[in-house]
Write an enzyme that holds these catalytic residues in place. Structure first.
Site, mmCIF file in Angstrom:
data_model
loop_
_atom_site.group_PDB
_atom_site.id
_atom_site.type_symbol
_atom_site.label_atom_id
_atom_site.label_comp_id
_atom_site.label_asym_id
_atom_site.label_seq_id
_atom_site.Cartn_x
_atom_site.Cartn_y
_atom_site.Cartn_z
ATOM 1 C CG HIS A 1 -0.551 0.275 2.507
ATOM 2 N ND1 HIS A 1 -0.217 -0.714 3.411
ATOM 3 C CD2 HIS A 1 -0.350 1.443 3.158
ATOM 4 C CE1 HIS A 1 0.152 -0.161 4.550
ATOM 5 N NE2 HIS A 1 0.093 1.152 4.426
ATOM 6 C CG ASP B 1 0.377 -4.068 2.808
ATOM 7 O OD1 ASP B 1 0.953 -3.548 1.835
ATOM 8 O OD2 ASP B 1 -0.452 -3.463 3.510
ATOM 9 C CB SER C 1 2.906 1.662 6.370
ATOM 10 O OG SER C 1 1.651 1.303 6.820
HETATM 11 N N1 ARG Z 1 -4.594 0.405 7.848
HETATM 12 C C1 ARG Z 1 -3.327 0.421 7.187
HETATM 13 C C2 ARG Z 1 -2.667 1.767 7.407
HETATM 14 O O1 ARG Z 1 -3.111 2.745 7.718
HETATM 15 C C3 ARG Z 1 -3.363 -0.005 5.753
HETATM 16 C C4 ARG Z 1 -4.117 0.869 4.799
HETATM 17 C C5 ARG Z 1 -4.160 0.321 3.401
HETATM 18 N N2 ARG Z 1 -5.029 -0.819 3.270
HETATM 19 C C6 ARG Z 1 -6.374 -0.740 3.032
HETATM 20 N N3 ARG Z 1 -7.076 -1.848 2.965
HETATM 21 N N4 ARG Z 1 -6.995 0.396 2.833
HETATM 22 O O2 ARG Z 1 -2.849 2.781 7.147
HETATM 23 N N1 GLU Z 2 -1.042 1.247 7.669
HETATM 24 C C1 GLU Z 2 -0.413 2.269 8.443
HETATM 25 C C2 GLU Z 2 0.505 3.135 7.598
HETATM 26 O O1 GLU Z 2 0.216 3.324 6.436
HETATM 27 C C3 GLU Z 2 0.304 1.658 9.579
HETATM 28 C C4 GLU Z 2 -0.681 1.220 10.535
HETATM 29 C C5 GLU Z 2 -0.684 2.089 11.759
HETATM 30 O O2 GLU Z 2 -1.296 3.164 11.750
HETATM 31 O O3 GLU Z 2 -0.050 1.623 12.700
HETATM 32 O O4 GLU Z 2 1.441 3.726 8.068
#
Ligand code: ARG
Ligand code: GLU
Length: 731
Positions: free
Chosen positions: A90, A226, A656
């Protein structure tokens, strides 16, 4: 003589003291690498097997040189001497979107360079190394009293930072940025290098890299691979250079050795990367605003918007494509905040803060150490009380009114309206308008008025109901003029507004006369945008600006005073997108009792989730074939292919892509998310609930090797084989 009860008390005290000395399994904090020496003892007691110097040292040979700020808000790690970067899928998504097309659909098919010549330049992508950090607090804050007004203080600090940065640049020949820590009570300089020629190397298809999509997002157990890979290229001197065919792969002195021998519950781990924002030291008043105002309102409005988007996306493929990326963005925050509310509630964090504040106040009332401490909380309370109603309005405007794309799009028309005021000739006017409108193609490519009309209906009802006394007259007038029927009103707005389609706008631009500004001024959507903008300008924004600057000042004093109050505690600064190290342990998760969820997921579970009718749970055929044949190469463990695992490291957005390291500082995974139960760790870290989620490095290597057929990349890595240290000698 000892009574039974005093004996009991004594043994309880002893038990308590022993308990306090036990190394705790989870450790709150994201630490500045240059301060890690203070933690060496504890980290060693938890399992660290290498000297801190190997993680970071002032002479510039630490593993910090193997970590990059990837793009603007992610982390990446260097995994070969040839500048190979591992990060999240991502995190690479945006760059791959720029390289992908219907003919070359890397999201559907993945991308694996066959050799270095096949790596694809990513326009605009940069990575930044942090070479060294220096505490420059004395130079920046010398002679400035804590209670100095921020306006004056900021000016002095700004000048000092500029001078210091200049000095560092001259001295090192590298980049530098001086940033505030602990709400402005400390300043650190980060000496850095930003590379600008970054190329795509490997990217699994969405069926692996985004498996589970929004449904599994923020959720443990998790089954996403990921990850993606890039390479840093450098000029002849190994220094940053613009893209050029003649650039060479960056030669990395420091890179991560990869350990494929796995981990077990309780093993020591570290996450080394760039967390973006946390607010651990704010008052109960500020946290209440998150808990009672911003989170709930955002969730409420986004639930409506997401529900409607999803419904329309299910109807046509074209709608799906238009809204899939927007939905991912809107849903990411929406889900995280729900987890945050859950965790804040379960821990009664506001209540805990109030209790702490009572103790703080008692200390402050008698403390001579910080003269201003006693008045901080009362001032915060008053300021917050005044601001809360305004924050409520602002949040509804942002999430409900501007959640309607048509009204939000009004912002893009400020310039269009401005054109009419320039007194241009008709030709010049048409030319300028045409250019402005052309710049909006991107928005309209991903816009469906019928979907947005339903959002309008739902969100206007919400806005009118919740903000009755604040709704601008223009909104009420339009509503009344349409029989007080929101459906009739919406139908008319979307029928008459020219902001609903690029074709109408192009037509308007091509035929505009200098007197045609009336057409825009009369547009119902533009009128709504203008009315809401006027309301904000007059009644909300200036007051909130004052509030935020007041709180910034008070937050600085409060953080400083809290550090004085707890002189024996080691504080870590809130995240600010600078390099940090967190440490913890591999650990299962069940906030309510013994771990219900194991600390690891496997390929078997991925295949069990396979749904060929689903866009997000469709497992690629090749992966299923590899699973059926148990063809895991050297990466499986007794016929099992690990996929993801959790640990108790304190991370946040920005982490991330961060390297997850074992006790020897070897790479065992790549961080990509947090568990729902613990997303409140941005405000409060609860070791029983907070878990970071990582891709197991063995899954990454399996996908590269067996799925992607890119074994040539494995050859350039330094892989520590199970029970053999032979490979390490290679370095
Ligand atoms: N929650 C993770 C992070 O903030 C991954 C975001 C990307 N994945 C998704 N399914 N939208 O940001
Ligand atoms: N998915 C998050 C990012 O894009 C990391 C997850 C979190 O917030 O710990 O940095």
């Amino acid at each position: 003589m000892q009574t039974g009860s005093s004996l009991l008390i004594k043994s309880l005290i002893i038990a308590f003291l022993i308990f306090c000395q036990q190394p705790v399994g989870a450790k709150e904090g994201m630490w500045i690498p240059a301060t890690l020496k203070d933690h060496e003892k504890e980290m060693k007691s938890m399992g660290l097997e290498i000297p801190i110097d190997q993680l970071y040292n002032a002479s510039g040979t630490g593993l910090n040189n193997a970590i990059v700020l990837f793009g603007r808000g992610c982390t990446g790690e260097i995994i070969s001497s040839k500048g190979l970067i591992l990060t999240n899928h991502h995190c690479g998504y945006g760059s791959v979107q720029g390289l992908s097309s219907a003919q070359q659909d890397y999201f559907a098919n993945g991308f694996w360079a066959k050799n270095m010549q096949g790596e694809l330049p990513c326009k605009g992508l940069t990575v930044t190394f942090i070479r060294r950090m220096e505490n420059v607090t004395p130079q920046i804050l010398e002679g400035l009293k804590d209670t100095l007004r921020d306006s004056f203080r900021d000016t002095v600090i700004g000048l000092r930072i500029a001078a210091l940065e200049k000095e560092f640049r001259a001295k090192t020949g590298l980049d530098v940025s001086v940033k505030p820590y602990f709400d402005g009570n400390q300043y650190w300089a980060a000496i850095s290098e930003t590379y600008r020629d970054i190329r795509l190397v490997g990217f699994p298809p969405n069926g692996i890299g985004a498996f589970g999509g929004d449904v599994e997002n923020w959720i443990w157990p998790r089954h996403t691979g990921d990850f993606s890979m890039f390479r840093v290229y450098a000029g002849g001197d190994n220094r940053p250079a613009d893209y050029a065919g003649s650039n060479k792969p960056y030669h990395a002195e420091q890179f991560f050795n990869i350990n494929t021998s796995g981990y077990k519950e309780g093993d020591f781990t570290m996450v080394y990367g760039f967390p973006g924002t946390t607010k651990e030291y704010i008052s109960s008043y500020e946290l209440s605003q998150v808990y009672n105002i911003s989170d709930p309102i955002s969730i409420e409005a986004r639930s409506r918007r997401l529900g409607i988007w999803s419904k329309h996306m299910g109807w046509t493929r074209s709608n799906f494509l238009k809204y899939t990326s927007k939905r991912a963005g809107v849903a990411n925050g929406w889900k995280k905040w729900q987890g945050e509310l859950l965790g804040l509630k379960a821990n009664d964090v506001v209540g805990k803060k109030l209790a702490d504040e009572k103790i703080f106040q008692a200390w402050a009332d008698t403390s001579k150490a910080v003269s201003y401490a006693a008045t901080i909380l009362p001032q915060m309370r008053t300021a917050a009380e005044i601001a809360s109603p305004l924050l409520t309005q602002e949040q509804y405007i942002r999430e409900a009114v501007l959640g309607v794309e048509l009204i939000q799009q009004g912002a893009a028309f400020e310039n269009v309206a401005g054109c009419f005021r320039l007194g241009l000739s008709q030709d010049a006017l048409r030319d300028t308008l045409t250019k402005l409108i052309a710049g909006m193609e991107g928005f309209y490519k991903n816009y469906d008025p019928a979907t947005d009309k339903d959002v309008f209906i739902s969100l206007m009802v919400l806005y009118f109901n919740k903000c009755t006394a604040w709704v601008p007259d223009e909104f009420k007038d339009q509503y009344r003029a349409h029989d007080q029927d929101v459906n009739v009103w919406a139908a008319d707005v979307y029928k008459t507004s020219m902001l609903t389609s690029i074709a109408q706008l192009k037509d308007f631009a091509a035929n505009a006369g200098t007197a045609d500004s009336a057409k825009l001024l009369g547009d119902p959507a533009w009128k709504l945008y203008n009315a809401i903008t006027a309301l904000r300008k007059q009644k909300i924004t200036p007051a909130l600006k004052d509030y935020y600057s007041r709180m910034r000042y008070l937050d600085r004093l409060y953080t400083n005073a809290q550090m004085e109050e707890h002189k024996n505690k080691t504080f870590y600064p809130d995240a600010n997108l600078t390099l940090r190290l967190a440490y913890g342990q591999v650990k299962g998760l069940d906030p309510e009792g013994p771990a219900k969820y194991s600390f690891q997921t496997t390929l078997k579970e991925v295949v069990a989730l396979d749904d060929t009718a689903s866009d997000i749970f469709r497992v690629p055929q090749k992966l299923k074939d590899l699973y059926a044949a148990k063809d895991y190469g050297q990466w499986g463990v007794n016929g099992v292919m690990p996929v993801a695992f959790i640990a108790s490291n304190h991370t946040s957005g920005g982490n991330s892509g961060s390297p997850v390291l074992n006790a020897k500082g070897e790479l065992i995974g790549t961080n990509f998310d947090r568990a729902y139960e613990g997303t409140m760790s941005d405000y409060y870290f609860d070791p029983t609930r907070c878990r970071n989620i990582s891709v197991d490095i063995r899954y990454t290597l399996f996908i590269i090797d067996k799925f992607g057929g890119a074994g040539w990349l494995i050859d350039e890595m330094n892989i520590v084989k199970p029970k053999s240290n032979a490979a390490r000698a290679k370095k």
